[in-house]
Design a protein around this motif. Structure first.
Motif, PDB file in Angstrom:
ATOM      1  N   PRO A  46      -0.298 -59.888 -13.263  1.00 29.43           N
ATOM      2  CA  PRO A  46      -0.616 -59.254 -11.980  1.00 29.43           C
ATOM      3  C   PRO A  46       0.293 -59.778 -10.864  1.00 29.43           C
ATOM      4  O   PRO A  46       0.581 -60.970 -10.786  1.00 29.43           O
ATOM      5  CB  PRO A  46      -2.078 -59.639 -11.761  1.00 29.43           C
ATOM      6  CG  PRO A  46      -2.626 -59.741 -13.149  1.00 29.43           C
ATOM      7  CD  PRO A  46      -1.515 -60.370 -13.946  1.00 29.43           C
ATOM      8  N   LYS A  47       0.789 -58.877 -10.051  1.00 31.86           N
ATOM      9  CA  LYS A  47       1.744 -59.090  -8.958  1.00 31.86           C
ATOM     10  C   LYS A  47       3.192 -59.108  -9.431  1.00 31.86           C
ATOM     11  O   LYS A  47       4.104 -59.129  -8.598  1.00 31.86           O
ATOM     12  CB  LYS A  47       1.434 -60.346  -8.143  1.00 31.86           C
ATOM     13  CG  LYS A  47       0.147 -60.255  -7.330  1.00 31.86           C
ATOM     14  CD  LYS A  47       0.043 -61.418  -6.351  1.00 31.86           C
ATOM     15  CE  LYS A  47      -1.200 -61.267  -5.473  1.00 31.86           C
ATOM     16  NZ  LYS A  47      -1.300 -62.371  -4.476  1.00 31.86           N
ATOM     17  N   SER A  48       3.437 -59.092 -10.761  1.00 31.80           N
ATOM     18  CA  SER A  48       4.814 -58.987 -11.240  1.00 31.80           C
ATOM     19  C   SER A  48       5.378 -57.612 -10.881  1.00 31.80           C
ATOM     20  O   SER A  48       4.675 -56.601 -10.927  1.00 31.80           O
ATOM     21  CB  SER A  48       4.867 -59.152 -12.759  1.00 31.80           C
ATOM     22  OG  SER A  48       4.481 -60.438 -13.165  1.00 31.80           O
ATOM     23  N   VAL A  49       6.658 -57.567 -10.556  1.00 35.27           N
ATOM     24  CA  VAL A  49       7.365 -56.296 -10.353  1.00 35.27           C
ATOM     25  C   VAL A  49       8.164 -56.028 -11.616  1.00 35.27           C
ATOM     26  O   VAL A  49       9.074 -56.786 -11.963  1.00 35.27           O
ATOM     27  CB  VAL A  49       8.283 -56.356  -9.114  1.00 35.27           C
ATOM     28  CG1 VAL A  49       9.076 -55.061  -8.980  1.00 35.27           C
ATOM     29  CG2 VAL A  49       7.456 -56.611  -7.858  1.00 35.27           C
ATOM     30  N   ALA A  76       7.765 -51.346 -10.282  1.00 32.42           N
ATOM     31  CA  ALA A  76       6.531 -51.326  -9.507  1.00 32.42           C
ATOM     32  C   ALA A  76       5.785 -52.637  -9.689  1.00 32.42           C
ATOM     33  O   ALA A  76       5.975 -53.344 -10.689  1.00 32.42           O
ATOM     34  CB  ALA A  76       5.648 -50.146  -9.925  1.00 32.42           C
ATOM     35  N   GLN A  77       4.934 -52.960  -8.734  1.00 31.81           N
ATOM     36  CA  GLN A  77       4.121 -54.170  -8.820  1.00 31.81           C
ATOM     37  C   GLN A  77       2.861 -53.886  -9.612  1.00 31.81           C
ATOM     38  O   GLN A  77       2.181 -52.884  -9.382  1.00 31.81           O
ATOM     39  CB  GLN A  77       3.722 -54.657  -7.428  1.00 31.81           C
ATOM     40  CG  GLN A  77       2.774 -55.859  -7.464  1.00 31.81           C
ATOM     41  CD  GLN A  77       2.268 -56.239  -6.096  1.00 31.81           C
ATOM     42  OE1 GLN A  77       2.997 -56.843  -5.332  1.00 31.81           O
ATOM     43  NE2 GLN A  77       1.019 -55.893  -5.783  1.00 31.81           N
ATOM     44  N   TRP A  78       2.541 -54.796 -10.528  1.00 32.38           N
ATOM     45  CA  TRP A  78       1.317 -54.640 -11.318  1.00 32.38           C
ATOM     46  C   TRP A  78       0.126 -55.060 -10.450  1.00 32.38           C
ATOM     47  O   TRP A  78      -0.072 -56.232 -10.174  1.00 32.38           O
ATOM     48  CB  TRP A  78       1.391 -55.486 -12.576  1.00 32.38           C
ATOM     49  CG  TRP A  78       0.222 -55.265 -13.510  1.00 32.38           C
ATOM     50  CD1 TRP A  78      -0.740 -54.295 -13.417  1.00 32.38           C
ATOM     51  CD2 TRP A  78      -0.094 -56.016 -14.684  1.00 32.38           C
ATOM     52  NE1 TRP A  78      -1.639 -54.379 -14.443  1.00 32.38           N
ATOM     53  CE2 TRP A  78      -1.262 -55.438 -15.242  1.00 32.38           C
ATOM     54  CE3 TRP A  78       0.495 -57.107 -15.324  1.00 32.38           C
ATOM     55  CZ2 TRP A  78      -1.855 -55.937 -16.401  1.00 32.38           C
ATOM     56  CZ3 TRP A  78      -0.097 -57.599 -16.470  1.00 32.38           C
ATOM     57  CH2 TRP A  78      -1.256 -57.021 -17.009  1.00 32.38           C
ATOM     58  N   GLY A  79      -0.652 -54.076 -10.040  1.00 32.33           N
ATOM     59  CA  GLY A  79      -1.855 -54.335  -9.257  1.00 32.33           C
ATOM     60  C   GLY A  79      -1.858 -53.583  -7.943  1.00 32.33           C
ATOM     61  O   GLY A  79      -0.842 -53.534  -7.241  1.00 32.33           O
ATOM     62  N   GLN A  87      -6.943 -60.669  -4.485  1.00 29.85           N
ATOM     63  CA  GLN A  87      -6.211 -60.439  -5.727  1.00 29.85           C
ATOM     64  C   GLN A  87      -6.017 -58.940  -5.958  1.00 29.85           C
ATOM     65  O   GLN A  87      -6.905 -58.141  -5.656  1.00 29.85           O
ATOM     66  CB  GLN A  87      -6.959 -61.048  -6.911  1.00 29.85           C
ATOM     67  CG  GLN A  87      -7.137 -62.555  -6.819  1.00 29.85           C
ATOM     68  CD  GLN A  87      -5.818 -63.298  -6.771  1.00 29.85           C
ATOM     69  OE1 GLN A  87      -4.861 -62.933  -7.447  1.00 29.85           O
ATOM     70  NE2 GLN A  87      -5.758 -64.352  -5.970  1.00 29.85           N
ATOM     71  N   PRO A  88      -4.875 -58.533  -6.481  1.00 34.44           N
ATOM     72  CA  PRO A  88      -4.673 -57.106  -6.742  1.00 34.44           C
ATOM     73  C   PRO A  88      -5.589 -56.612  -7.856  1.00 34.44           C
ATOM     74  O   PRO A  88      -5.955 -57.369  -8.761  1.00 34.44           O
ATOM     75  CB  PRO A  88      -3.201 -57.027  -7.158  1.00 34.44           C
ATOM     76  CG  PRO A  88      -2.913 -58.378  -7.738  1.00 34.44           C
ATOM     77  CD  PRO A  88      -3.728 -59.343  -6.929  1.00 34.44           C
ATOM     78  N   GLY A 158       2.216 -45.286  -5.055  1.00 32.56           N
ATOM     79  CA  GLY A 158       3.434 -45.748  -4.414  1.00 32.56           C
ATOM     80  C   GLY A 158       4.198 -46.680  -5.334  1.00 32.56           C
ATOM     81  O   GLY A 158       4.546 -46.323  -6.464  1.00 32.56           O
ATOM     82  N   SER A 159       4.431 -47.902  -4.870  1.00 36.71           N
ATOM     83  CA  SER A 159       5.190 -48.884  -5.654  1.00 36.71           C
ATOM     84  C   SER A 159       4.289 -49.862  -6.384  1.00 36.71           C
ATOM     85  O   SER A 159       4.715 -50.964  -6.742  1.00 36.71           O
ATOM     86  CB  SER A 159       6.146 -49.653  -4.730  1.00 36.71           C
ATOM     87  OG  SER A 159       5.404 -50.346  -3.728  1.00 36.71           O
ATOM     88  N   GLN A 160       3.032 -49.472  -6.620  1.00 39.61           N
ATOM     89  CA  GLN A 160       2.080 -50.308  -7.345  1.00 39.61           C
ATOM     90  C   GLN A 160       1.490 -49.520  -8.510  1.00 39.61           C
ATOM     91  O   GLN A 160       1.407 -48.294  -8.457  1.00 39.61           O
ATOM     92  CB  GLN A 160       0.956 -50.773  -6.407  1.00 39.61           C
ATOM     93  CG  GLN A 160       1.448 -51.548  -5.193  1.00 39.61           C
ATOM     94  CD  GLN A 160       0.353 -51.808  -4.178  1.00 39.61           C
ATOM     95  OE1 GLN A 160      -0.727 -51.240  -4.239  1.00 39.61           O
ATOM     96  NE2 GLN A 160       0.644 -52.684  -3.229  1.00 39.61           N
TER      97      GLN A 160
END
Length: 213
Positions: A46-49, A76-79, A87-88, A158-160
């Protein structure tokens, strides 16, 4: 809930997208085939791109058949970042498709996560951490037998992105009551179309696992 997987590199994912959208190879795209639980990849948390596969069309409509140019890769970011939690939110139950938070992404922006394998912690079994020496929940690594690449359903905003989960099948249930929604390569049209809920039952997807030491 799944919070760690080994994804593909950007170059590997771009090659996979090309193979998935070539009609003569769609049923059997094999990227970086490995017989063992080893290989190059991208560790994702989580939070990794990380790179994912996204369609160039509205998944509420879908397409009759995936063709070259209908899919692309994106980072994209995971979360999903939310104001109500620090936390995402990185997992999405397919049963939550009609809830306000998930309605638009599940209808219009489904995506695909490609990985070699994913990790899950046992609900009660404990192990000693090699790094800290403390007791932690035993982790297991899962993959689909004889498949070098596993495709998992996701949703994007979007980017998530968030990983879609469903009820565990017989192979997964002894470890955890939920599992990632694994999509066969021949089911991509269905996952990226309006009738995606037909894939909620993954009882016939075989999984093999081993404990992480």
């Amino acid at each position: 809930m799944c919070a760690h997987y080994l994804g593909l590199t950007d170059a590997e994912l771009e090659r996979l997208v090309d193979e998935l959208t070539m009609q003569c190879q769609r049923s059997r795209a094999r990227v970086g085939a490995d017989d063992e639980f080893a290989g190059v990849g991208v560790e994702a948390y989580p939070k990794s791109v990380v790179p994912i596969i996204v369609p160039k069309f509205d998944t509420a409509v879908g397409v009759p058949e995936l063709e070259p140019g209908s899919l692309e890769t994106a980072r994209a970011q995971w979360g999903f970042e939310q104001q109500w939690t620090p936390q995402p939110v990185f997992n999405t139950r397919i049963e939550s498709a009609d809830k306000p938070m998930w309605r638009a992404p599940m209808e219009h922006d489904r995506c695909v996560i490609a990985c070699r394998w994913f990790y899950e912690s046992h609900g009660s079994e404990m192990a000693v951490s090699a790094r800290t020496g403390r007791k932690i929940k035993q982790q297991y690594v899962f993959r689909v037998p004889d498949e070098p690449v596993m495709l998992i359903g996701g949703v994007r905003r979007g980017s998530q992105f968030s990983m879609v989960t469903t009820q565990a099948n017989a192979d997964m249930e002894p470890i955890h009551p939920r599992m990632p929604l694994i999509v066969r390569q021949g089911e991509l049209d269905l996952w990226l179309g309006p009738d995606y809920r037909a894939l909620a039952d993954r009882s016939d997807i075989p999984l093999e696992s081993k404990p992480v030491r």
